[in-house]
Design an enzyme around this catalytic site. Structure first.
Site, short mmCIF file in Angstrom:
data_model
loop_
_atom_site.label_atom_id
_atom_site.label_comp_id
_atom_site.label_asym_id
_atom_site.label_seq_id
_atom_site.Cartn_x
_atom_site.Cartn_y
_atom_site.Cartn_z
N ASP A 183 0.86 -1.19 0.00
CA ASP A 183 0.00 0.00 0.00
C ASP A 183 0.89 1.24 0.00
OD1 ASP A 183 -2.02 1.81 0.23
OD2 ASP A 183 -2.82 1.05 2.12
N ASP A 200 -3.27 2.56 -5.79
CA ASP A 200 -2.10 2.64 -4.92
C ASP A 200 -1.90 1.41 -4.04
OD1 ASP A 200 -4.28 3.05 -3.32
OD2 ASP A 200 -3.44 4.76 -2.23
N GLU A 201 -2.58 0.30 -4.34
CA GLU A 201 -2.34 -0.89 -3.53
C GLU A 201 -2.56 -2.15 -4.36
OE1 GLU A 201 -5.07 -1.42 -0.25
OE2 GLU A 201 -6.67 -0.43 -1.34
#
Length: 418
Positions: free
Chosen positions: A46, A139-140
């Site tokens: 993350d 974003d993860e």
């Protein structure tokens, strides 16, 4: 007890105890010890405050200042840095509230194309570790590194440690990593030590989670927290203690799965092919709008953005959903099925514009347009005997995309469609 040095990626063995102090190989003090450190292979990665971190990377003078990524006083916070979070600012918070909490924050409009480019760079780095990378958001991602030890010459924990340092050095943002035996535990671990974190949850997961609030678990929101509190449960351990039959009696059909989640059980595999369910674009107005002409003008750039996102994701829209939110925060949605799949902003606009005019009347604070039914891009805009214009539009759009890719997004613009 196996210990990982996050400064040199060495995996050290200290018989009978955890290694404390400094790494004997490099002197580093970022040490993490866990009995299963050398065997766990499911990771959750993350990026830390991703949008804000990218902006701070590009504007070093903001490094120690609070940064909020969002739009206008009537919009919401898209992301905020950890300095801003110290003042109570959180993602999805109304901008006016965020600025009251942190009036000295630097506010930056989101640049999704820039964030997407950075995300792709990080994703490429992930895929050098393993082909089993499942994107979960911009974003993860979840990764399965089982069987990669021979390839990398190191266990997954050391490989992930090196990856985090490479991202920070070469990309300029930081990540937090969770390592576990399944996806749920890995995600929970990644949340435990942010930012720049590295945490492990192993066979001791149930005991570790037992005293924590139920809202810690993914998928348990405020409404369910209140329902469980009404049944006398506020901690994860209380939920985990229920047997399946009692869970179903007290919580309905979802009860047994909630109990399994509280125990850290998860049988989902890391799947590199993630289904994209919808693609959309929306904007919140600085002032409420009632005029259908002004609503149409606001809709056009959203149709351009939606078309651009469809082309980037290699999808086409077979149906659309128009979203309008009134000044009283009532949300109205209107669906329309297209005669043929499209990626073209003009086609999207022509289908949605009549709905805007029909819905006009109340004062609206937000408008959005989304592709509700996605199909592969190769089905888009072929036209037929009754529609010979779509292929021409598609050719024009391809030419514009080529020019923009070469010279920049602002080199060519369309006029406003009425």
């Amino acid at each position: 007890m196996p210990t990982l040095c996050r400064d040199c990626d060495a995996v050290l063995i200290q018989p009978g105890a955890e290694l404390s102090g400094a790494c004997p190989q490099c002197g580093g003090r970022r040490l993490i010890s866990h009995a299963e450190l050398g065997t766990l292979a499911i990771a959750h990665i993350d990026c830390d405050a991703f949008f804000a971190s990218v902006e701070k990377r590009d504007r070093p003078e903001l490094r120690d200042r609070p940064v909020i990524v969002g739009g206008g006083t009537r919009g919401v916070v898209a992301a905020c840095c950890y300095v801003a979070r110290l003042s109570g600012v959180r993602s999805a918070m109304p901008m006016f509230k965020a600025l009251k909490l942190c009036p000295d924050a630097t506010v930056i409009r989101p640049d999704l194309s820039k964030y997407g480019a950075v995300a792709r760079e990080i994703r490429d780095m992930m895929q050098r570790l393993t082909p089993l990378v499942q994107p979960l958001s911009i974003d993860e991602a979840a990764l399965d590194l089982a069987g990669t030890e021979a390839l990398h010459g190191a266990p997954p924990a050391a490989v992930l440690s090196r990856f985090a340092r490479d991202v920070e050095t070469n990309v300029g943002v930081t990540v937090s990593i969770g390592l576990a035996a399944n996806r749920l535990r890995a995600k929970l671990a990644a949340e435990r030590d942010k930012p720049r974190g590295f945490a492990i949850l192993g066979a001791d997961t149930a005991a570790v989670l037992a005293p924590e609030p139920l809202g810690t678990l993914p998928g348990i929101g405020p409404a369910l927290v209140r329902k469980l509190a009404g049944l006398g449960m506020t901690r994860i351990g209380q939920l985990a203690a229920l047997d399946p039959r009692t869970a179903r009696q007290r919580l309905g059909d979802d009860g047994p799965s909630l109990v399994a989640r509280a125990r850290g059980e998860d049988n989902r595999r890391v799947n590199p092919v993630r289904e994209t369910k919808s693609i959309s674009a929306e904007t919140t107005f600085a002032h409420d709008i009632t005029d259908p002409v002004l609503l149409g003008r606001a809709l056009w750039p959203l149709c351009e953005k939606l078309g651009r996102r469809l082309r980037a994701e290699q999808f086409a829209a077979a149906a659309l959903v128009l979203k309008l939110k009134t000044a009283r925060f009532e949300t109205h949605t209107h669906a329309v099925r297209l005669t043929a799949p499209t990626q073209l902003p003009e086609t999207i606009f022509e289908a949605a514009k009549p709905i805007v005019h029909q819905a006009a009347g109340p004062a609206f604070r937000l408008i959005g347009i989304g592709a509700a039914r996605l199909v592969p891009a190769n089905l888009a805009d072929h036209g037929d005997l009754m529609d010979q214009e779509s292929p021409r539009r598609a050719a024009r759009q391809q030419a514009m995309d080529t020019i923009r890719a070469k010279f920049g997004a602002d080199i060519i613009r369309r006029g406003t469609v009425e």
